[in-house]
Design an enzyme around this catalytic site. Structure first.
Site, mmCIF file in Angstrom:
data_model
loop_
_atom_site.group_PDB
_atom_site.id
_atom_site.type_symbol
_atom_site.label_atom_id
_atom_site.label_comp_id
_atom_site.label_asym_id
_atom_site.label_seq_id
_atom_site.Cartn_x
_atom_site.Cartn_y
_atom_site.Cartn_z
ATOM 1 N N HIS A 37 8.230 -1.901 12.012
ATOM 2 C CA HIS A 37 7.226 -3.010 12.586
ATOM 3 C C HIS A 37 6.831 -3.757 11.566
ATOM 4 O O HIS A 37 6.438 -3.570 10.476
ATOM 5 C CB HIS A 37 5.941 -2.266 13.035
ATOM 6 C CG HIS A 37 5.866 -1.062 13.946
ATOM 7 N ND1 HIS A 37 6.297 -1.166 15.327
ATOM 8 C CD2 HIS A 37 6.149 0.134 13.775
ATOM 9 C CE1 HIS A 37 6.323 -0.061 15.708
ATOM 10 N NE2 HIS A 37 6.119 0.954 14.980
ATOM 11 N N GLY A 40 3.938 -3.323 8.618
ATOM 12 C CA GLY A 40 3.779 -2.147 8.185
ATOM 13 C C GLY A 40 2.784 -1.056 8.453
ATOM 14 O O GLY A 40 2.408 -1.067 9.552
ATOM 15 N N ILE A 41 2.558 -0.020 7.746
ATOM 16 C CA ILE A 41 1.797 1.143 8.002
ATOM 17 C C ILE A 41 0.158 0.618 8.454
ATOM 18 O O ILE A 41 -0.291 1.129 9.326
ATOM 19 C CB ILE A 41 1.704 2.326 7.127
ATOM 20 C CG1 ILE A 41 2.953 2.868 6.910
ATOM 21 C CG2 ILE A 41 0.499 3.028 7.300
ATOM 22 C CD1 ILE A 41 3.447 3.752 8.055
ATOM 23 N N LYS A 51 -9.172 1.944 12.738
ATOM 24 C CA LYS A 51 -10.516 1.368 13.059
ATOM 25 C C LYS A 51 -10.982 1.170 14.188
ATOM 26 O O LYS A 51 -12.068 1.281 14.894
ATOM 27 C CB LYS A 51 -10.726 -0.018 12.123
ATOM 28 C CG LYS A 51 -10.694 0.246 10.448
ATOM 29 C CD LYS A 51 -10.831 1.416 10.034
ATOM 30 C CE LYS A 51 -10.316 2.042 8.969
ATOM 31 N NZ LYS A 51 -9.201 2.686 8.576
ATOM 32 N N ALA A 182 -9.850 9.888 2.449
ATOM 33 C CA ALA A 182 -10.190 8.776 3.523
ATOM 34 C C ALA A 182 -9.504 9.199 4.847
ATOM 35 O O ALA A 182 -10.201 9.171 5.985
ATOM 36 C CB ALA A 182 -10.022 7.474 3.001
ATOM 37 N N GLY A 269 -2.238 13.807 1.385
ATOM 38 C CA GLY A 269 -1.795 12.903 0.430
ATOM 39 C C GLY A 269 -0.417 11.927 0.992
ATOM 40 O O GLY A 269 -0.259 12.185 2.212
ATOM 41 N N ASP A 309 2.219 0.539 -1.957
ATOM 42 C CA ASP A 309 1.966 1.870 -1.824
ATOM 43 C C ASP A 309 3.062 2.615 -2.656
ATOM 44 O O ASP A 309 3.014 3.650 -3.445
ATOM 45 C CB ASP A 309 1.996 2.458 -0.460
ATOM 46 C CG ASP A 309 0.496 2.454 0.079
ATOM 47 O OD1 ASP A 309 -0.367 1.851 -0.404
ATOM 48 O OD2 ASP A 309 0.394 3.084 1.327
ATOM 49 N N HIS A 442 -33.295 -11.767 3.739
ATOM 50 C CA HIS A 442 -34.002 -10.625 4.502
ATOM 51 C C HIS A 442 -34.077 -11.087 5.902
ATOM 52 O O HIS A 442 -34.297 -12.126 6.339
ATOM 53 C CB HIS A 442 -35.496 -10.861 3.880
ATOM 54 C CG HIS A 442 -36.351 -10.007 4.919
ATOM 55 N ND1 HIS A 442 -36.482 -8.432 4.338
ATOM 56 C CD2 HIS A 442 -37.358 -10.069 5.710
ATOM 57 C CE1 HIS A 442 -37.303 -8.040 5.410
ATOM 58 N NE2 HIS A 442 -37.819 -8.971 5.884
HETATM 59 C C1 LIG Z 1 -4.316 6.749 8.821
HETATM 60 C C2 LIG Z 1 -4.245 5.630 7.604
HETATM 61 C C3 LIG Z 1 -5.424 4.755 7.467
HETATM 62 C C4 LIG Z 1 -5.546 3.902 6.575
HETATM 63 N N1 LIG Z 1 -6.689 3.126 6.349
HETATM 64 C C5 LIG Z 1 -6.752 2.376 5.409
HETATM 65 C C6 LIG Z 1 -7.836 1.428 5.376
HETATM 66 O O1 LIG Z 1 -8.793 1.587 5.945
HETATM 67 N N2 LIG Z 1 -7.943 0.458 4.145
HETATM 68 C C7 LIG Z 1 -7.006 0.274 3.417
HETATM 69 O O2 LIG Z 1 -6.867 -0.519 2.306
HETATM 70 N N3 LIG Z 1 -5.596 1.123 3.483
HETATM 71 C C8 LIG Z 1 -5.759 2.229 4.250
HETATM 72 N N4 LIG Z 1 -4.513 2.713 4.562
HETATM 73 C C9 LIG Z 1 -3.537 2.562 3.522
HETATM 74 C C10 LIG Z 1 -2.721 1.283 3.708
HETATM 75 O O3 LIG Z 1 -2.209 1.545 5.258
HETATM 76 C C11 LIG Z 1 -1.624 1.183 2.912
HETATM 77 O O4 LIG Z 1 -2.172 1.124 1.537
HETATM 78 C C12 LIG Z 1 -0.866 -0.196 2.991
HETATM 79 O O5 LIG Z 1 -0.137 -0.049 4.264
HETATM 80 C C13 LIG Z 1 0.235 -0.133 1.956
HETATM 81 O O6 LIG Z 1 0.960 -1.325 2.113
HETATM 82 P P1 LIG Z 1 2.575 -1.471 1.525
HETATM 83 O O7 LIG Z 1 2.968 -3.166 2.146
HETATM 84 O O8 LIG Z 1 2.705 -0.870 0.203
HETATM 85 O O9 LIG Z 1 3.217 -0.559 2.576
HETATM 86 P P2 LIG Z 1 3.434 -0.225 4.339
HETATM 87 O O10 LIG Z 1 2.417 -0.970 4.995
HETATM 88 O O11 LIG Z 1 3.600 1.123 4.307
HETATM 89 O O12 LIG Z 1 4.877 -1.056 4.618
HETATM 90 C C14 LIG Z 1 5.998 -0.860 4.228
HETATM 91 C C15 LIG Z 1 7.075 -1.321 5.188
HETATM 92 O O13 LIG Z 1 8.195 -0.871 4.761
HETATM 93 C C16 LIG Z 1 9.039 -0.765 5.585
HETATM 94 N N5 LIG Z 1 10.269 -0.353 4.881
HETATM 95 C C17 LIG Z 1 10.411 0.956 4.150
HETATM 96 N N6 LIG Z 1 11.534 1.194 3.779
HETATM 97 C C18 LIG Z 1 12.267 0.276 4.141
HETATM 98 C C19 LIG Z 1 13.652 -0.294 4.068
HETATM 99 N N7 LIG Z 1 14.688 0.499 3.505
HETATM 100 N N8 LIG Z 1 14.058 -1.396 4.627
HETATM 101 C C20 LIG Z 1 13.262 -2.150 5.352
HETATM 102 N N9 LIG Z 1 12.116 -1.886 5.648
HETATM 103 C C21 LIG Z 1 11.684 -0.763 4.965
HETATM 104 C C22 LIG Z 1 8.308 0.123 6.241
HETATM 105 O O14 LIG Z 1 8.909 0.302 8.025
HETATM 106 C C23 LIG Z 1 6.957 -0.470 6.554
HETATM 107 O O15 LIG Z 1 6.894 -1.392 7.700
HETATM 108 C C24 LIG Z 1 -4.429 3.715 5.579
HETATM 109 C C25 LIG Z 1 -3.233 4.480 5.852
HETATM 110 C C26 LIG Z 1 -3.195 5.467 6.660
HETATM 111 C C27 LIG Z 1 -1.712 6.288 6.895
#
Ligand SMILES: Cc1cc2nc3c(=O)[nH]c(=O)nc-3n(C[C@H](O)[C@H](O)[C@H](O)COP(=O)(O)OP(=O)(O)OC[C@H]3O[C@@H](n4cnc5c(N)ncnc54)[C@H](O)[C@@H]3O)c2cc1C
Length: 463
Positions: A37, A40-41, A51, A182, A269, A309, A442
């Protein structure tokens, strides 16, 4: 012939899509590869849909308090599929927003699974076959997924990860949440507010273990008031699964207790998505499940970066995005500052909310600082009382010698919005004097931020 770009990102989470947009803004020809998607996550299975769920449980909670506000609300109830539908709809809307932003910035998007395939080249498995794309700069932004512990693996029915919990097959009646970081606490808060009998098990000595000890203790009391059972210094050793129920073997102080639940959420984790990318072959170092980088997110292999991440803690969307901007600017020949972990806030959107930045009081002392600490309770703030939110506190930690704000820690209503004031202060290396001289409007909850600073120097007015 392989398509060629200046800047190629693997993964379109808040790290990847932001990196690509910034690169395009700086005139680089940019492309993002995504296997699932856009967004991402964070947008699809993390920050945003959680949220949205928590907003529903917050409104539900407030409806039960209607009489306190001179209002009436009868037959208060909820429809879990409708709550989830709203959350999924919000996620879908955000995904569409990212698609639009990438298009607007002329970033190409390739949907498929990518792996490194030699210097400056990536191979992508798409619906149509495998294609090669080359680029001068390649960014690994593949994110992370839920960690699974042996014996506690999710099955989607009795034992859930955050993905199952975001699209739950049913409303839990007796819920066990393993892990009080969290993610665990946000789900515990959501399901507990909707009426699930909720137990949280934390292996460390307190809930929300990365927070200041006083904030954790305050939050624990509030969770318990709301009916949650909190088991600290406890470990789930085993889950015995049967039809419709799980017996958890929970060890506390050497004694094992058996407790029955109908649902378990495992929030122990996350692990970085480092597999199947040919990282080792490319010469990229991986430490356990995270790519090793320097402070500029460089992997040590020329033109290859890792952000977000997959590059390690803190696992936060805003850290990922900031790193994305930094690597795009590096690739464009600029000289950005590295991201300062000590000025990255952590927020937990449970009830009450928790937010912090910088050093806890204990950490500051461990690091040899002589500290001045200020605290201010929500009950002393007019806006908090007017909102019906008198429970909470704000704590600030200063270096007694220089007056530098070392850390700020908050628990209570809307603190996830307030914390940014202190983040700006930390980024600017502000001292107590400047904060004391700042005029806070205030009536606002932010006045407590001022009072907490004043309190560190014995000058608080409203307490
Ligand atoms: C339930 C939950 C709640 C959260 N709440 C918060 C919050 O309130 N505030 C906050 O700051 N953080 C929160 N986080 C953490 C936050 O989601 C992550 O820190 C953030 O998404 C990291 O971003 P990223 O770009 O590193 O990776 P991601 O968002 O994980 O995106 C990585 C993308 O890479 C894609 N991918 C992976 N491997 C490949 C490949 N080989 N080829 C092509 N695509 C690939 C994946 O499909 C994914 O779409 C939460 C996480 C979870 C699980």
């Amino acid at each position: 012939m392989a398509a060629t770009y200046d800047f190629l990102v693997i993964g379109s989470g808040p790290g990847g899509y932001v990196a690509a947009i910034r690169a395009a803004q700086l005139g680089l020809k940019a492309c993002v590869i995504e296997r699932e998607h856009l967004g991402g996550i964070c947008l699809n299975w993390g920050c945003i849909p959680t949220k949205a769920l928590l907003r529903s449980s917050e409104v539900f909670h407030l409806m039960h308090r209607a009489a306190e506000f001179g209002l009436s609300a009868d037959k208060i109830g909820y429809d879990l599929p409708a709550v989830v539908k709203r959350s999924r709809g919000v996620a879908k809307q955000m995904e569409g927003g990212v698609k639009h932003l990438l298009k607007k910035n002329k970033v190409d998007v390739v949907m498929g699974e990518a792996a490194l395939a030699g210097k400056g080249t990536v191979s992508v498995k798409t619906d149509k076959g495998t294609e090669e794309i080359s680029a001068r700069h390649i960014v690994i932004a593949t994110g992370a997924r839920a960690r699974e512990l042996p014996g506690l693996e999710a099955d989607g029915d009795l034992v859930w990860t955050y993905k199952h919990a975001l699209n739950p097959p049913r409303m839990p009646k007796k819920l066990l949440v393993i892990g009080s970081g969290a993610i665990g606490i946000e789900f515990a808060s959501f399901f507990n507010t909707l009426g699930a009998e909720t137990t949280v098990v934390e292996v460390l000595d307190r809930v929300l273990p990365v927070e200041d000890a006083e904030i954790s203790a305050f939050a624990r009391k509030q969770f318990e008031k709301q009916g949650m059972k909190i088991m600290e210094k406890s470990m789930v050793k085993q889950l015995d699964r049967a039809k419709g129920k799980v017996t958890a073997n929970i060890e506390t102080g050497g004694k094992v207790e058996k407790m029955e639940f109908d649902t378990v959420i495992s929030a122990v984790g996350i692990v970085g998505n480092v597999e199947n990318l040919n990282l080792e072959k490319a010469g990229v170092k991986v430490d356990r499940t995270h790519v090793v980088t320097d402070e500029y997110c460089r992997t040590g292999v020329d033109g290859l970066y890792a952000i977000g991440d997959v590059a390690g803690a803190p696992w936060l969307a805003h850290k990922a995005s900031h790193e994305g901007v930094m690597v795009a600017e590096l690739a464009a020949g600029q000289h950005p500052h590295p991201v300062k972990p000590s000025a990255i806030a952590g927020c937990t959107y449970c009830h009450p909310q928790v937010a912090s930045v910088g050093l806890t009081e204990a950490r500051a002392k461990e690091q040899g600082y002589e500290v001045k600490v200020g605290k201010f309770p929500f009950i002393g703030n007019g806006k908090a009382v007017a909102l019906g939110e008198p429970e909470g506190m704000i704590k600030t930690v200063f270096d007694a010698k220089t007056g530098e704000l070392l850390g700020a820690h908050m628990v209570g209503a809307e603190v996830t919005e307030l914390i940014q004031g202190y983040v700006v202060a930390r980024t600017l290396e502000t001292t107590e004097q400047e904060l004391m001289e700042t005029v806070f409007p205030h009536p606002t909850l932010s006045e407590m931020m001022h009072e907490s600073v004043l309190a560190a120097y014995g000058r608080q007015i409203h307490m």
